[in-house]
Design a protein around this motif. Structure first.
Motif, PDB file in Angstrom:
ATOM      1  N   GLU A 145       0.831  -1.204   0.000  1.00 34.78           N
ATOM      2  CA  GLU A 145       0.000   0.000   0.000  1.00 34.78           C
ATOM      3  C   GLU A 145       0.866   1.255   0.000  1.00 34.78           C
ATOM      4  N   ARG A 146       1.948   1.221   0.753  1.00 29.55           N
ATOM      5  CA  ARG A 146       2.841   2.383   0.777  1.00 29.55           C
ATOM      6  C   ARG A 146       3.488   2.590  -0.595  1.00 29.55           C
ATOM      7  N   SER A 147       3.797   1.485  -1.276  1.00 26.80           N
ATOM      8  CA  SER A 147       4.358   1.582  -2.625  1.00 26.80           C
ATOM      9  C   SER A 147       3.335   2.178  -3.589  1.00 26.80           C
ATOM     10  N   ALA A 148       2.059   1.792  -3.425  1.00 26.89           N
ATOM     11  CA  ALA A 148       1.016   2.337  -4.301  1.00 26.89           C
ATOM     12  C   ALA A 148       0.884   3.847  -4.120  1.00 26.89           C
ATOM     13  N   ILE A 149       0.944   4.303  -2.873  1.00 24.09           N
ATOM     14  CA  ILE A 149       0.861   5.745  -2.611  1.00 24.09           C
ATOM     15  C   ILE A 149       2.070   6.458  -3.189  1.00 24.09           C
ATOM     16  N   LEU A 150       3.247   5.873  -2.990  1.00 17.08           N
ATOM     17  CA  LEU A 150       4.479   6.480  -3.496  1.00 17.08           C
ATOM     18  C   LEU A 150       4.476   6.532  -5.020  1.00 17.08           C
ATOM     19  N   ARG A 151       3.969   5.461  -5.640  1.00 21.91           N
ATOM     20  CA  ARG A 151       3.888   5.444  -7.110  1.00 21.91           C
ATOM     21  C   ARG A 151       2.987   6.581  -7.606  1.00 21.91           C
ATOM     22  N   ALA A 152       1.836   6.782  -6.954  1.00 24.51           N
ATOM     23  CA  ALA A 152       0.935   7.859  -7.348  1.00 24.51           C
ATOM     24  C   ALA A 152       1.596   9.227  -7.169  1.00 24.51           C
ATOM     25  N   GLN A 153       2.352   9.385  -6.090  1.00 25.65           N
ATOM     26  CA  GLN A 153       3.050  10.655  -5.852  1.00 25.65           C
ATOM     27  C   GLN A 153       4.072  10.920  -6.951  1.00 25.65           C
ATOM     28  N   LEU A 154       4.800   9.884  -7.350  1.00 25.28           N
ATOM     29  CA  LEU A 154       5.807  10.039  -8.404  1.00 25.28           C
ATOM     30  C   LEU A 154       5.153  10.363  -9.741  1.00 25.28           C
ATOM     31  N   ASP A 155       4.029   9.707 -10.031  1.00 23.31           N
ATOM     32  CA  ASP A 155       3.319   9.992 -11.286  1.00 23.31           C
ATOM     33  C   ASP A 155       2.856  11.446 -11.318  1.00 23.31           C
ATOM     34  N   ASN A 156       2.299  11.913 -10.203  1.00 21.88           N
ATOM     35  CA  ASN A 156       1.819  13.295 -10.142  1.00 21.88           C
ATOM     36  C   ASN A 156       2.958  14.298 -10.309  1.00 21.88           C
ATOM     37  N   ALA A 157       4.165  13.907  -9.872  1.00 23.75           N
ATOM     38  CA  ALA A 157       5.322  14.803  -9.992  1.00 23.75           C
ATOM     39  C   ALA A 157       6.010  14.680 -11.347  1.00 23.75           C
ATOM     40  N   GLY A 158       5.481  13.827 -12.226  1.00 23.77           N
ATOM     41  CA  GLY A 158       6.069  13.671 -13.551  1.00 23.77           C
ATOM     42  C   GLY A 158       7.329  12.821 -13.570  1.00 23.77           C
ATOM     43  N   ILE A 159       7.545  12.028 -12.526  1.00 28.91           N
ATOM     44  CA  ILE A 159       8.716  11.146 -12.475  1.00 28.91           C
ATOM     45  C   ILE A 159       8.316   9.777 -13.015  1.00 28.91           C
ATOM     46  N   GLU A 160       8.997   9.335 -14.051  1.00 25.88           N
ATOM     47  CA  GLU A 160       8.633   8.082 -14.718  1.00 25.88           C
ATOM     48  C   GLU A 160       9.038   6.882 -13.864  1.00 25.88           C
ATOM     49  N   VAL A 161       8.123   5.921 -13.753  1.00 32.03           N
ATOM     50  CA  VAL A 161       8.383   4.665 -13.046  1.00 32.03           C
ATOM     51  C   VAL A 161       8.348   3.556 -14.086  1.00 32.03           C
ATOM     52  N   SER A 162       9.447   2.851 -14.234  1.00 35.31           N
ATOM     53  CA  SER A 162       9.533   1.823 -15.270  1.00 35.31           C
ATOM     54  C   SER A 162       8.660   0.624 -14.931  1.00 35.31           C
ATOM     55  N   GLU A 163       8.294  -0.131 -15.959  1.00 31.88           N
ATOM     56  CA  GLU A 163       7.505  -1.346 -15.762  1.00 31.88           C
ATOM     57  C   GLU A 163       8.294  -2.394 -14.988  1.00 31.88           C
ATOM     58  N   ASP A 164       9.618  -2.352 -15.078  1.00 32.83           N
ATOM     59  CA  ASP A 164      10.436  -3.310 -14.326  1.00 32.83           C
ATOM     60  C   ASP A 164      10.215  -3.157 -12.828  1.00 32.83           C
ATOM     61  N   VAL A 165      10.056  -1.907 -12.388  1.00 30.37           N
ATOM     62  CA  VAL A 165       9.797  -1.673 -10.960  1.00 30.37           C
ATOM     63  C   VAL A 165       8.443  -2.234 -10.577  1.00 30.37           C
ATOM     64  N   GLN A 166       7.426  -2.015 -11.408  1.00 31.28           N
ATOM     65  CA  GLN A 166       6.087  -2.494 -11.099  1.00 31.28           C
ATOM     66  C   GLN A 166       5.991  -4.013 -11.112  1.00 31.28           C
ATOM     67  N   ARG A 167       6.902  -4.649 -11.857  1.00 26.34           N
ATOM     68  CA  ARG A 167       6.863  -6.118 -11.926  1.00 26.34           C
ATOM     69  C   ARG A 167       7.602  -6.778 -10.766  1.00 26.34           C
ATOM     70  N   LEU A 168       8.236  -5.997  -9.918  1.00 33.35           N
ATOM     71  CA  LEU A 168       8.936  -6.574  -8.763  1.00 33.35           C
ATOM     72  C   LEU A 168       7.917  -7.192  -7.811  1.00 33.35           C
ATOM     73  N   GLU A 169       8.018  -8.502  -7.585  1.00 30.73           N
ATOM     74  CA  GLU A 169       7.055  -9.192  -6.731  1.00 30.73           C
ATOM     75  C   GLU A 169       7.337  -8.974  -5.248  1.00 30.73           C
ATOM     76  N   ASP A 170       8.627  -8.862  -4.893  1.00 33.09           N
ATOM     77  CA  ASP A 170       8.977  -8.688  -3.483  1.00 33.09           C
ATOM     78  C   ASP A 170       8.590  -7.272  -3.048  1.00 33.09           C
ATOM     79  N   PRO A 171       7.741  -7.132  -2.031  1.00 37.10           N
ATOM     80  CA  PRO A 171       7.280  -5.789  -1.644  1.00 37.10           C
ATOM     81  C   PRO A 171       8.401  -4.894  -1.139  1.00 37.10           C
ATOM     82  N   VAL A 172       9.413  -5.482  -0.496  1.00 34.36           N
ATOM     83  CA  VAL A 172      10.544  -4.678  -0.016  1.00 34.36           C
ATOM     84  C   VAL A 172      11.333  -4.133  -1.195  1.00 34.36           C
TER      85      VAL A 172
END
Length: 444
Positions: free
Chosen positions: A158-185
């Motif tokens: 959940e914290r990652s989901a919030i952080l991802r939304a914050q980065l998107d709003n700031a225009g910082i690109e998050v690669s698909e490789d990061v989103q495919r990481l299964e380990d939550p840490v």
């Protein structure tokens, strides 16, 4: 026709929070329930666990047996997506093991009606990662309370989901490789690197807890996640299976820093003995002497546990204090594990509400004057009449409750400090009353 509806108890705060999350999702809000035929109704991609032992017929044997007897207890989650020629396709989102088990049963046990159809919750797709996590939490809470490892995973995702939304709003690109990481840490750490030192893009714990509807403090959330990040994932999952409390995990996590093999060996040692409740005591023994082997640390924990029990029994057998006085030595002596659990309860202290009464408010050291309605004692020259025995069901229920409480404390669970104080006072009173009752029996 009138249908009698049994009144349901008030939902827990965590369930209320998830209900709000379900209603806030456009897709999940439109969910509906259907019984899907096993042939041709749904397709699946490889989910979090790839093909392997957990999804083979051998790995699914227990689940297949359970479904063949009672059916699928928890529906799978399916999303509807547009397909070719304007046809709607249904894709499995959550529940791959249940789907595979039913598919195996439909082929190999065609006469069993429980494998004919698959219960499913169907939503318009595509579902977001946050929608999937929300539904996974719904499933977990429907089964049982979240164990610390499960809770840590939910908090990090959940914290990652919030952080991802914050980065998107700031225009910082998050690669698909990061989103495919299964380990939550690993996923959270990758997002944190993208955030850098910008505090405005952080995911505060208060927001994480509010979105999940969890009634724990940010400090508690940090402790849960810290233990999860330090311990190996397999070890954390194994502890979830054995319902090991957070206090014991935190102690082992401190030990495992730089000594992961030692921590794993200690866990295996208490498991071999069948005494996972001794994990905290064994961890403290090895922390005191880092060169102590795991089996020796567990033996030391057993010795300390037995010695403390003997000391407590001796304390309970002492003669009562004079009436009107209190002697600290008369209190029951907690064993080492229980004492540590009581000390750890300070970490979970909650502020006292204004006007809230506690056991400590009723303590009075003033003697009770005659005629005040307080407890009266017969004179020494008066004959003692036989006392009426305590109701046996009350004794049985009290003993069962105390044994259950002692077991949970020995496993590393904690008590609020007010509850701990009330319990110590009650034990002192019980000792006084039982000793007085024995004297009356002897005199009779």
């Amino acid at each position: 026709m009138t249908v009698a509806v049994e009144e349901s108890p008030a939902p827990a705060p965590a369930v209320l929070g998830l209900a709000e999350a379900l209603e806030s999702s456009e897709q999940l809000r439109q969910r509906r329930f259907e019984m899907l035929p096993m042939r041709g109704s749904v397709y699946t991609d490889v989910q979090g666990r790839g093909p392997g032992p957990s999804t083979s017929p051998e790995g699914l044997a227990d689940l297949i047996t359970s479904i063949s007897t009672v059916g699928v207890l928890h529906p799978v989650l399916v999303e509807e997506l547009p397909g070719p020629d304007n046809h709607i396709q249904r894709r499995l989102v959550i529940g791959e093991r249940r789907y595979r088990a039913c598919r195996w049963g439909a082929v190999n046990q065609p006469d069993n009606p429980r494998f004919d159809r698959l219960p499913a919750v169907i939503c318009p797709g595509p579902l977001s990662d946050e929608d999937r996590r929300t539904w996974q939490l719904v499933e977990n809470l429907a089964r049982e309370d979240l164990q610390p490892g499960e809770l840590a995973r939910a908090l990090l995702l959940e914290r990652s989901a919030i952080l991802r939304a914050q980065l998107d709003n700031a225009g910082i690109e998050v690669s698909e490789d990061v989103q495919r990481l299964e380990d939550p840490v690993a996923r959270f750490e990758a997002l944190e690197k993208l955030r850098g030192s910008d505090a405005n893009l952080a995911a505060p714990w208060n927001l994480v807890l509010r979105r999940l509807g969890l009634q724990i403090t940010p400090r508690r959330a940090r402790e849960v996640v810290a233990a999860f990040r330090t311990l190996p994932r397999e070890l954390s999952a194994d502890m979830d299976q054995h319902q090991v409390a957070l206090a014991a995990r935190t102690n082992l996590a401190r030990l495992s820093r730089g000594r992961r093999e030692a921590a794993a060996e200690l866990w295996q040692a208490v498991k071999r003995l069948g005494r996972t409740d001794l994990l905290s005591a064994a961890t403290r023994a090895q922390a005191t002497n880092p060169d102590m082997p795991a089996d020796a640390a567990v033996s030391a924990a057993v010795t300390a546990y037995e010695r403390a029990n003997a000391e407590r029994a001796a304390a309970l057998a002492r003669p009562p204090a004079p009436v009107g006085g209190h002697d600290e030595d008369d209190a029951a002596v907690p064993d080492e594990t229980t004492a540590a659990a009581l000390a750890d309860s300070a970490d979970a202290e909650q502020p006292r509400r204004s006007g809230e009464a506690t056991a400590f408010d009723d303590i009075s050291e003033e003697p009770v004057p005659a005629g005040s309605g307080g407890e009266q004692h017969p004179r020494a020259d008066e004959p003692l009449e036989p006392a009426e025995p305590v109701d046996p069901p009350i004794v049985t229920a009290a003993l069962e409750a105390l044994r259950a409480l002692n077991t949970q404390l020995a496993e590393g669970r904690t008590l609020h400090r007010f509850d701990a104080g009330s319990l110590r006072m009650l034990l002192t009173d019980l000792q006084r009353h039982t000793s007085a009752g024995a004297e009356r029996t002897d005199a009779a």
